[in-house]
Design a protein around this motif. Structure first.
Motif, PDB file in Angstrom:
ATOM      1  N   HIS A 121       0.833  -1.206   0.000  1.00 45.41           N
ATOM      2  CA  HIS A 121       0.000   0.000   0.000  1.00 45.41           C
ATOM      3  C   HIS A 121       0.867   1.256   0.000  1.00 45.41           C
ATOM      4  N   ALA A 122       1.906   1.250   0.827  1.00 43.11           N
ATOM      5  CA  ALA A 122       2.805   2.406   0.882  1.00 43.11           C
ATOM      6  C   ALA A 122       3.550   2.601  -0.431  1.00 43.11           C
ATOM      7  N   ASP A 141       2.498   1.741  -3.462  1.00 40.50           N
ATOM      8  CA  ASP A 141       1.551   2.317  -4.428  1.00 40.50           C
ATOM      9  C   ASP A 141       1.365   3.809  -4.178  1.00 40.50           C
ATOM     10  N   HIS A 142       1.272   4.174  -2.912  1.00 38.89           N
ATOM     11  CA  HIS A 142       1.078   5.587  -2.554  1.00 38.89           C
ATOM     12  C   HIS A 142       2.235   6.444  -3.068  1.00 38.89           C
ATOM     13  N   HIS A 143       3.444   5.964  -2.895  1.00 36.63           N
ATOM     14  CA  HIS A 143       4.616   6.703  -3.378  1.00 36.63           C
ATOM     15  C   HIS A 143       4.573   6.833  -4.902  1.00 36.63           C
ATOM     16  N   ILE A 174       2.043   6.671  -7.000  1.00 33.25           N
ATOM     17  CA  ILE A 174       0.954   7.544  -7.447  1.00 33.25           C
ATOM     18  C   ILE A 174       1.378   9.011  -7.343  1.00 33.25           C
ATOM     19  N   LYS A 175       2.022   9.346  -6.239  1.00 35.97           N
ATOM     20  CA  LYS A 175       2.478  10.728  -6.040  1.00 35.97           C
ATOM     21  C   LYS A 175       3.443  11.145  -7.142  1.00 35.97           C
ATOM     22  N   ALA A 190      -5.377   9.311  -3.915  1.00 39.32           N
ATOM     23  CA  ALA A 190      -4.266   8.361  -3.915  1.00 39.32           C
ATOM     24  C   ALA A 190      -4.726   6.991  -4.411  1.00 39.32           C
ATOM     25  N   SER A 191      -5.346   6.979  -5.574  1.00 41.10           N
ATOM     26  CA  SER A 191      -5.753   5.710  -6.171  1.00 41.10           C
ATOM     27  C   SER A 191      -5.016   5.520  -7.483  1.00 41.10           C
TER      28      SER A 191
END
Length: 880
Positions: A177-178, A180-182, A184-185, A805-806
């Motif tokens: 999850h983390a 993916d978050h990075h 996406i940013k 954040a998707s």
């Protein structure tokens, strides 16, 4: 490898684990091969339907379904609730379900009495879930413990998952999850299309280069993580090798591992893939994306090394199989001990083979065959006209778009009119530039490349005045956007614009139809666009640019090709109307998807005008006459646009008409209001919450088009299920429910089969892409769709996200495929291609088109034929 190993130690480990030539490994080729698991994603402003599995068609549909379920827990067969809803509505013939079951059993070799196997499978086909109390029952677990030492004839699964996801699944931290978050940013920052006020520094150095320079300062990473990346390789290719080595990924597994990472965020990865295909400067973008992602993964999971191995006990696999026999096989748990080991293995083997994917596959095929049989009955039971008919006054050529079918039917009822169907770019591979626009855009399906450019122009004096007015309007819009994004002026903007925007909000909310019409008329009155002409004559350009206009030979070639494809080479009516199509909606990020599902949001009106103008050229008619295509002197070609949201026909180009053509034009005008009214009434009755309203259909359609809160201005191409290639006489007066792409074709004019091959390779492929886009968005909306429109966020000028954040959502919104939160509107059926031609024509087509043969054999589309005697034949895998 432990958590304190250094990069030199990792390099040593790489040398030990990989082959001697591993350092010469071409990761670019592996990344390109891995990209088969995703599909290119166009920006939403140029939305184009895409087949999300276009790179996987060399495998069967079932194989891909199993692989996706195992790798990403994504189901691509319809859910049991969708299947049961179709069953309750009579859309599935249960006799066909039984035939499918018997066919499957015939292919199995199971050491069980046939009657017992049939009884178990019929019960399992109910698709009800196993009771939860059975799955946790201690008696079943004890039996599974005893049986766990026995061999079960199963196929071992070889799924490749990312290490971050495996760690998360085993109860570790939310590393995947983390990660993916990075990503996406960073993707949002790099791919931004001028939506952000502050652009990403170093963008010109590429995705990896910009990330590499900034990541040591990323506050979202810890000091230790940033320090580890400080001396990371400068080149993406070397960084990816370094990360794969550090993660101990064997060379034989690298492509699988890259595929798993691409599937983690298929939207953002798909956008990177599309960008990499658009210019040589960004050709390495996909490998840069993988380098950034896997480098970050190594940093995030390094503290958790060594990772625990994933172990699946055999008894855990046996529990649901034993429970299945208890529930569906009517075999009490105490009876297991009375069976021999051979009998036990046979029952477990059947339960393992006849799993949920097989059961849903049989249901889907029965559903698809039911639709095929219903379509066959509609076509073959059509009454043959015997009464004398009025001479044809006008002929209309529409796009094959399924929304054209109901409108064509209403038009043919209204008068002595004929309609034809062909791909809505009308065979013109052009890039267009509208008057006053400094940009050009392709106006053809995205699977093709433009060959010529056509510009709109007007007299110099009128153009300058129009350009000034247009620039004024654009400047006002640009200034407003700039002030809104600037830190200081954004504080002042609400005070300045608040009263005006508040009035606009109230007007658009309470009287959307009147407000929309008023704004549109005001804009048109302000711009006062002058009458224009088209640059159809060839002019020399730079070698690096597309040629403007056409040579005389090209003009005749394109007209000849279009007339043959639409099946109109003789018996011309006084007026021939080339009809493009477009849509109209307000505050809709998916507006481009309603304009055209294939041409990147380009409506077909411009192409229709170009073709109609070419058809009216005397020189073109002279050339065609020498080839036997005689267009009467009093026949005139005009262009119009079918506005699908309103079911109206807007005239785009009406030249000077002959006397008979004027008579036809007047007749069309006198009937068009009723045609529009009837088409709207039928179409709006399909929209939820509208069929019970007693409003005027035309007014209601206009409200839907102008209401900025409307999430479903029209259904678009939802419901599409078949692509019929044949004469219009085959389907005329048949109510096909707006579910069929209709392409004219007469096999008697296609002796060598070249025309049929072009139709299948072009419009046929586009129709399949549209079909699978809707299919995927229905069966797996969380992965291949884009969720609820009301909660979407337009991101970076590229597409939509859910929240901030998707993944970049690649498919269609919930409202484009669902009737309600529980009920689907689009029936997820794979496209049925129906060809009206002798059997030998289709055999020749399959022999010369391996891609089509592969699609049919592997279950990506279905094929049926209608021979000259009217016999309908479904082509199964065995026939091909």
């Amino acid at each position: 490898m432990n958590g304190t190993s250094t990069l030199p130690e990792q390099r040593k480990l790489q040398k030990e684990n990989l082959t001697p030539d591993s350092h010469n490994l071409d990761l670019s080729d592996l990344a390109k091969s891995a990209s088969r698991v995703i599909a290119p994603l166009w920006p939403i402003a140029t939305f184009a339907a895409r087949n999300p599995w276009m790179g996987l068609e060399n495998q069967s549909f079932e194989q891909v379904a199993r692989w996706l379920k195992d790798t990403r827990d994504v189901e691509i067969y319809p859910s049991s609730s969708v299947i049961h809803a179709a069953q309750n509505q009579g859309e599935i013939d249960e006799d066909l379900l039984e035939i499918g079951l018997q066919r499957w059993l015939d292919l199995q070799s199971i050491d069980l009495p046939r009657e017992e196997a049939e009884r178990y499978c019929r019960a399992a086909l109910s698709l009800d879930e196993l009771p939860s109390d059975l799955l946790v029952a201690s008696e079943i677990k004890r039996v599974a413990e005893k049986l766990s030492e026995q061999e079960l004839q199963t196929t071992e699964k070889h799924s490749q998952q990312t290490l971050s996801l495996l760690l998360e699944q085993q109860g570790g931290e939310r590393v995947a999850h983390a990660l993916d978050h990075h990503l996406i940013k960073w993707c949002k920052l790099f791919l931004d299309e001028s939506q952000a006020a502050w652009s990403l520094p170093n963008r010109e150095k590429g995705f990896y280069g910009a990330w590499r320079r900034l990541v040591p300062y990323d506050p979202a990473l810890t000091h230790t993580q940033r320090k580890r990346l400080k001396d990371w390789p400068q080149e993406a290719n070397f960084a990816l090798k370094e990360a794969l080595s550090a993660l101990e990924i064997p060379q034989s597994k690298i492509q699988d591992y890259l595929e798993a990472h691409l599937l983690s965020l298929p939207g953002w990865a798909g956008m990177m893939l599309w960008r990499s295909q658009q210019s040589s400067q960004e050709s390495s973008l996909l490998i840069e994306y993988l380098a950034v992602r896997i480098s970050l993964e190594w940093v995030l999971i390094k503290p958790h090394f060594p990772l625990p191995e994933k172990k699946v006990k055999n008894k855990e696999t046996l529990v649901p199989l034993i429970a299945a026999w208890t529930h569906w096989g009517d075999l009490p748990i105490e009876s297991w001990s009375q069976l021999s080991s051979t009998e036990q293995r046979a029952r477990l083997d059947l339960a393992y083979r006849f799993d949920e994917i097989v059961r849903r596959k049989i249901w889907l095929e029965a559903w698809e065959q039911t639709y095929s049989d219903q379509l066959s009955e509609i076509v073959q039971s059509k009454k043959i006209e015997t009464e004398e008919v009025e001479p044809t006054l006008a002929q209309f050529t529409f796009c094959i778009d399924v929304r054209s079918e109901p409108f064509r039917r209403q038009l043919e009822k209204a008068g002595p009119f004929e309609t034809y169907g062909m791909a809505g770019f009308f065979g013109l591979p052009i890039e267009i530039s509208e008057l006053g626009s400094g940009h050009t855009h392709p106006s053809l399906p995205v699977i093709l490349k433009p060959q010529q450019k056509v510009k709109e122009f007007s007299p110099e004096f009128e153009f300058k005045q129009y350009q000034q007015r247009r620039q004024g309007a654009n400047s006002l819009s640009y200034t407003f956007k700039t002030m809104k994004q600037n830190l200081l002026t954004s504080l002042l903007l609400p005070e300045v614009s608040g009263p005006w925007l508040s009035l606009q909000m109230l007007a658009r909310s309470f009287v959307p139809r009147s407000t929309g019409r008023a704004f549109r008329k005001f804009r048109e009155a302000w711009l006062r666009k002058p009458s224009t002409e088209l640059s159809l004559d060839h002019t020399h350009t730079l070698e690096t640019e597309l040629p403007v206009g056409f040579s005389e030979e090209e003009k005749a070639n394109y007209v000849r090709q279009a007339l043959k494809l639409m099946g109109l080479t003789s018996d011309f009516a006084p007026l021939v109307v080339i009809c493009g199509h477009g849509s109209h909606s307000t505050n809709n990020p998916y507006a481009a998807s309603l304009d055209c599902g294939a041409c990147g949001g380009a409506s077909g009106g411009f192409n229709a005008r170009v073709l109609a103008t070419l058809c009216n050229l005397p020189k073109v008619r002279e050339i065609l006459a020498t080839e036997g295509i005689l267009i009467p002197e009093d026949t005139v070609f005009a262009a119009a646009e079918h506005v699908t949201t309103l079911d109206e026909l807007h005239w785009l180009y009406v030249p000077e008409l002959s006397e008979t053509a004027q008579e036809a034009f007047d007749r069309i005008q006198s009937t068009m209001q009723k045609v529009s009214q009837d088409a709207n009434e039928a179409r709006l009755s399909q929209l939820p919450n509208l069929n019970s309203r007693s409003k005027n259909p035309k007014s209601e359609a206009q409200r839907l088009a102008e209401d900025w809160s409307e999430v479903r201005p029209e259904w678009g191409l939802a419901g599409n299920a078949a692509f019929v290639v044949g004469r219009r006489e085959l389907t005329k007066e048949c109510n096909l429910g707006g579910r069929v792409f209709l392409h004219n074709y007469d096999w008697q004019d296609d002796e060598d089969g070249a025309m049929l091959a072009n139709i299948i390779a072009g419009p046929g492929t586009v129709s399949q892409w549209i079909n699978l886009q809707y299919y995927a968005s229905t069966v797996a909306p969380h992965y291949y769709g884009s969720g609820n429109k009301a909660t979407q966020t337009v991101t970076a000028g590229l597409g939509v996200m859910q929240g901030n954040a998707s993944d970049l959502l690649a498919g269609l919104p919930w409202q484009s495929v669902m009737q309600s939160d529980q009920e689907v509107y689009h029936a997820p059926l794979r496209l049925l291609v129906v060809i009206e031609a002798p059997r030998e024509y289709v055999e020749r087509l399959l022999n010369h088109d391996p891609a089509l043969r592969q699609k049919v054999q592997n279950g990506w589309l279905r094929l049926a034929t209608i021979d000259p005697e009217g016999y309908w034949e479904n082509w199964s895998n065995e026939i091909i």
